[in-house]
Design an enzyme around this catalytic site. Sequence first.
Site: not given
Ligand SMILES: NC(=O)c1ccc[n+]([C@@H]2O[C@H](COP(=O)([O-])OP(=O)(O)OC[C@H]3O[C@@H](n4cnc5c(N)ncnc54)[C@H](O)[C@@H]3O)[C@@H](O)[C@H]2O)c1
Ligand SMILES: C[N+](C)(C)CC=O
Length: 487
Positions: A151, A248, A282, A461
Amino acid sequence: MSVEVQYNFIAGQLLANDSGETFDVVNPATGQLAYRVQVADEKIQQAAIESAKKGFAIWSAMSATERSRILLNAVALLRSRNDELAAIEVRDTGKPWQEASVVDVVTGADAIEFFAHIAPGLEGAQQQVGGDFYYTRREPLGICAGIGAWNYPLQIACWKAAPALASGNVMIFKPSEETPLGALKLAQLLSEAGLPDGVFNVVMGDGKVGAWLTGHPDIAKVSFTGEVGTGKKVMAAAASSLKDVTMELGGKSPLIVFDDADIDNAVSGAMLGNFYTQGEVCTNGTRVFVHESVYQDFIEKLLARTQANIVVGDPMAPETNFGALISKDHQQKVLDYIQQGIDDGATLLTGGTALTPENAPNGYFVAPTIFTDCTDEMRICKEEIFGPVMSVLTFKDEAEVIARANNTAMGLAAGVFTQDISRAHRVIHQLQAGICWINAYGASPAEMPVGGYKLSGIGRENGSETLKHYTQVKAVYVGLQPLESPF
Ligand SMILES: NC(=O)c1ccc[n+]([C@@H]2O[C@H](COP(=O)([O-])OP(=O)(O)OC[C@H]3O[C@@H](n4cnc5c(N)ncnc54)[C@H](O)[C@@H]3O)[C@@H](O)[C@H]2O)c1
Ligand SMILES: C[N+](C)(C)CC=O
């Protein structure tokens, strides 16, 4: 028409794999193939580890101020190439240019600038113990892995690289396979800024490449951004070699509107916290609890502004403020959640459908959606949807809303709107969330530490706090007197 191919970035250059395996990246606003990317095969993986080891020997031996100068060069390059990089983010993610051009690259550069400035100030301690003394050194961990979500691709790469590199570590970064180009551009730009080869490598691929990183014995730490479920797998794999982790993860955050709130502000907060980046944030405050005495006023204003002010369409069009979801699969997932909300008895106030704007008819759009008459038990109020779906709930009193807000396994963020300063702090202090806003929602400056409580994460972070998660303390005892020994 020939399709552009992107490579892995190892030891300061683009490196072709041996396997020839690639994956496709699709522009979510058009549904068209944007480019192909070579997967990090065994040759690339080995080269990444070898180059990171060499990079660490050079980078960790430099003074923090020398490292800082190079990182500040990169900050200047990031800012000077803002528009080029923001356009890449728009094509990869589907988010509006209106946002990417002022947020994504800017906040990435801010984090690198912040850590470049504070890391040279990292100090150890010294204490007299009897006639002897000891001192401590804060040393880097070694090779850190960064794994990103889709995202905020460039911002996430910067937020992970900044504290790691500023404190003397090197990083192997794996961007999301849906949005890999931003991290590659960052790697090239860091090299141009003077970063020694091997200090920031980019490996491409899906979870299989991620799993290789998390299990690798030569990697000291994994900083992961993604879903809770994936985070659990990453942490389990990291345990095999007792790696340090930063997680995160996702959220289902509450946003509470009290009866004395400035309702226009609260509506702004709810819209920012549900429709910014078309809901793919997120920290989104997707459970909007509104005091029953101001509910009618709040809903009327929210509906009017949602219907009048949201411009859906081609994300590069300057008037667009609401873009396409990341993929067709994700669009369907969000639409399925909307159907679930209807089936569970929530009232669909507005939205609820896929959209086909005239200037982007093949993109993966979902209308900004608001449900009312929601209850805490509905799936739309319990599970992270990661799309533009707001659930509005009502409440009667403070204790009740605090208990309901905390009734979730996640704890990423929370917001409170009230004019009563005592109540604002009293309530926020009781909410189980790592990132909290009072009369605001979503702002995340580099100075402020961010991260989750409960299932939403581990570690932080940004903020000076984060440097501790990228260094380890070495204690050195210095004897000044003849050693007493029974032997
Ligand atoms: N807390 C935060 O700062 C934050 C920020 C942005 C997004 N998010 C969260 O991210 C999610 C959306 O992102 P997404 O769909 O890319 O998440 P995801 O968990 O599907 O994938 C994230 C990353 O993990 C990798 N991955 C997948 N399986 C793996 C494994 N077994 N081992 C290691 N890496 C692996 C993917 O290739 C990708 O690069 C939402 O839940 C959102 O809330 C959190
Ligand atoms: C870090 N932040 C909030 C901008 C991205 C989360 O999805």
